[in-house]
Structures are given as C-alpha cells and as structure tokens.
Design an enzyme around this catalytic site. Structure first.
Site, mmCIF file in Angstrom:
data_model
loop_
_atom_site.group_PDB
_atom_site.id
_atom_site.type_symbol
_atom_site.label_atom_id
_atom_site.label_comp_id
_atom_site.label_asym_id
_atom_site.label_seq_id
_atom_site.Cartn_x
_atom_site.Cartn_y
_atom_site.Cartn_z
ATOM 1 N N LEU A 1 -41.613 -36.034 12.419
ATOM 2 C CA LEU A 1 -41.772 -34.950 11.459
ATOM 3 C C LEU A 1 -40.833 -35.269 10.311
ATOM 4 O O LEU A 1 -39.666 -35.614 10.547
ATOM 5 C CB LEU A 1 -41.399 -33.592 12.078
ATOM 6 C CG LEU A 1 -42.350 -32.999 13.129
ATOM 7 C CD1 LEU A 1 -41.796 -31.689 13.654
ATOM 8 C CD2 LEU A 1 -43.745 -32.799 12.570
ATOM 9 N N ASP A 2 -41.309 -35.175 9.073
ATOM 10 C CA ASP A 2 -40.422 -35.529 7.954
ATOM 11 C C ASP A 2 -39.318 -34.489 7.796
ATOM 12 O O ASP A 2 -39.330 -33.428 8.423
ATOM 13 C CB ASP A 2 -41.216 -35.735 6.660
ATOM 14 C CG ASP A 2 -41.922 -34.489 6.180
ATOM 15 O OD1 ASP A 2 -41.308 -33.414 6.197
ATOM 16 O OD2 ASP A 2 -43.109 -34.589 5.790
ATOM 17 N N ARG A 3 -38.390 -34.801 6.963
ATOM 18 C CA ARG A 3 -37.156 -34.015 6.855
ATOM 19 C C ARG A 3 -37.413 -32.529 6.571
ATOM 20 O O ARG A 3 -36.739 -31.653 7.125
ATOM 21 C CB ARG A 3 -36.281 -34.614 5.748
ATOM 22 C CG ARG A 3 -34.929 -33.946 5.591
ATOM 23 C CD ARG A 3 -34.092 -34.652 4.541
ATOM 24 N NE ARG A 3 -32.767 -34.069 4.406
ATOM 25 C CZ ARG A 3 -31.847 -34.501 3.566
ATOM 26 N NH1 ARG A 3 -32.101 -35.558 2.785
ATOM 27 N NH2 ARG A 3 -30.670 -33.923 3.510
ATOM 28 N N ASN A 4 -38.379 -32.243 5.714
ATOM 29 C CA ASN A 4 -38.625 -30.861 5.307
ATOM 30 C C ASN A 4 -39.672 -30.152 6.166
ATOM 31 O O ASN A 4 -39.964 -28.985 5.920
ATOM 32 C CB ASN A 4 -39.064 -30.820 3.839
ATOM 33 C CG ASN A 4 -37.938 -31.249 2.909
ATOM 34 O OD1 ASN A 4 -36.785 -30.911 3.135
ATOM 35 N ND2 ASN A 4 -38.276 -32.015 1.866
ATOM 36 N N THR A 5 -40.230 -30.834 7.146
ATOM 37 C CA THR A 5 -41.222 -30.210 8.032
ATOM 38 C C THR A 5 -40.527 -29.653 9.267
ATOM 39 O O THR A 5 -39.672 -30.300 9.862
ATOM 40 C CB THR A 5 -42.290 -31.236 8.447
ATOM 41 O OG1 THR A 5 -42.965 -31.717 7.282
ATOM 42 C CG2 THR A 5 -43.322 -30.598 9.364
#
Length: 297
Positions: free
Chosen positions: A165-169
């Site tokens: 999951l990317d940093r902002n997800t």
C-alpha cells in the site's frame, strides 16, 4: 409307566421345560458345504493413543523433510521458487552445496540459504489496519516510518507484508511468513479481490463511472475493474472500487486518467478479510477460519 417315560424325556430335554414347536431343532445329521469355514471372530483393535500418535509423528520427523519445503517453511519463498533457488546453488546443508531435487533435511541439519542459516518457523498471519504516512517496506534508508514498526510486537517470527500500500493509502495489509500463501495472494492468476473506498476531489460523473466500469486502455494495457459504484448515502465524490489487478497505484491512476484526484484511498476488504473491529493503526492475528478461507482461495 407313562410317567416314567415323561420324566426321562423331560430330563433329557432340559429338566422338564416344555418344547417350543415353532423353534427349529438342531439336526446333527445336517451336512455343510464341502468348503464351508466358520467366520472368524474379529476383535476390534484398541484406539490409537496420543502417545502412539506422537511416536508416529516423531518417526516421520526422523525421516526428514524435502529441502524445498524446509526453505518454504522458513518463510523465504514458495516451494516452486525454492526449487529454482536450489538448482541455482542458493542452498547448503551442513556446509555442502545441494542442487539435488528431493533432498531430505534432517532435524539436526544446519541449512543455509544464500549464506544465512534458516529454520522452519510456525506460520503467522497478522492483519494490520494501516494508517497514513507509513511506507510498505522492511526498512528505509531515508528514515521514514515503515509498517514494520506497527507490527514489531506481533510475532517473534519474522513476518513480511503481502503486497503493498503506498504511503498515503490506508487500510488492510496482511503480514505473514508463509511464502506460498503470500505468492498466491499477489499472483494475478488467482484474481484476489480488493475493495477500495476512494474519496475524489470532485463528483464522479455517471458517464465517467460507466466508462470505468466498461474498461479502458491505460498505458497500452487494458484496465478492467470488477465493480465500481457510488457509496450509499454519500456524496458522488465517494466511490467504491472492487478490483483484482495488482498494478502499481492502479486505483489512483484509474481516476487520474479521467482527470480526478484521489484525496483519500482506503482498502476496506482484502481477500475476504475486513476491517471489522480493527481500529486504524492496530493489528490482530487471523482466526483459524480466516486462515482456512485464505488457503481455499
């Protein structure tokens, strides 16, 4: 005279008990078939005790396990991938390089993979509700916060994130040391579904929603979502997207392709697992039922 005969007959027939004319009498002259053999009396064996079960398990352990399974049980990779690594010379047993398929490892053997000693571990399955601003990596040379900090106390065995999951997800992220399961959950052919809640910078038009639902081409590859819909009782900028694609940042890129920005993105379902009773930033171990369901996917 008659009484004497009756008395004698009564003693002979069993102390004067009356004869039952309906009951067939045994005929000593009856001849059995030539090959007749009486059925043997079969005695049920005693149930296997726990001690005997343990002895059986110990016997199996003493015969060793295949090297590829040993590597897989150590959380390195799947058995199939382990076969590739073994052929490539990545594994050694007691200091001897092993490239033989089917080689058996004994409990007392020292096994190394790429020079590091490994050992089979108990399988662990940990589910995290990932908060924002944490990156999905084992460590970061730039000093950023990683998801591993959040599950540091979840298991004494070393566990790894399944996918990214990317940093902002935010949302569900599974950790395990089960290499075979991790590969299954991330390989495209298994079509593992994920459900995301996307908050957009503006309302999603019905025409754009239909275009996304019908499928379109992105970077010369066709994108096909499983389902897309507005979130019930929410503004038209709140959208649910179910997808099995594992392409990098695919949900964000879908909306960017139609000139929308994703303000928030939350993964609410992963492979049938949900966020129920799991607050943001917290983790829990999977139940036996959840593990069984994952194995059947």
């Amino acid at each position: 005279m008659n009484s004497s005969k009756n008395s004698s007959r009564g003693r002979h027939q069993g102390k004067g008990k009356p004869q039952n004319s309906s009951k067939p009498s045994f005929n000593s002259k009856k001849k059995f078939a030539k090959n007749y053999r009486p059925k043997p009396i079969i005695k049920r064996s005693k149930p296997i005790s726990n001690q005997e079960n343990k002895q059986s398990e110990n016997k199996q352990e003493s015969t060793g396990i295949r090297l590829n399974k040993y590597i897989s049980n150590s959380g390195i990779c799947s058995r199939r991938d382990a076969d590739v690594f073994i052929k490539a010379g990545s594994a050694s047993v007691n200091g001897k390089l092993i490239t033989e398929m089917g080689y058996k490892v004994m409990p007392t053997d020292v096994v190394k993979f790429d020079g590091s000693t490994i050992s089979p571990e108990k399988k662990r399955y940990v589910l995290l509700n990932k908060p924002k601003n944490f990156i999905t990596t084992m460590d970061d040379d730039r000093g950023r916060k990683t998801v591993m900090e959040l599950v540091a106390n979840a298991s004494k065995e070393r566990i790894y994130p399944v996918g990214r999951l990317d940093r902002n997800t935010t949302g569900l992220l599974l950790f395990t040391n089960d290499g075979e399961l991790a590969k299954k959950l991330t390989h495209p052919k298994h079509n593992i579904q994920k459900l995301y809640h996307a908050s957009l910078d503006k309302k999603l038009t019905m025409s754009d929603l239909q275009k996304i639902a019908e499928g379109f081409v992105l970077d010369e590859k066709r994108v096909q979502v499983d389902e897309i819909s507005y979130i019930m009782n929410q503004p038209k900028s709140e959208v649910g997207v179910k997808i099995h694609s594992g392409r990098n940042r695919i949900v964000r890129r879908i909306f960017e392709n139609f000139n929308y920005s994703v303000v928030k993105l939350d993964r609410v379902i992963f492979a049938g697992l949900t966020k129920k009773d799991l607050p943001r930033g917290h983790w829990r171990h999977l139940t036996e039922l959840e593990i069984s369901n994952l194995m059947m996917l």
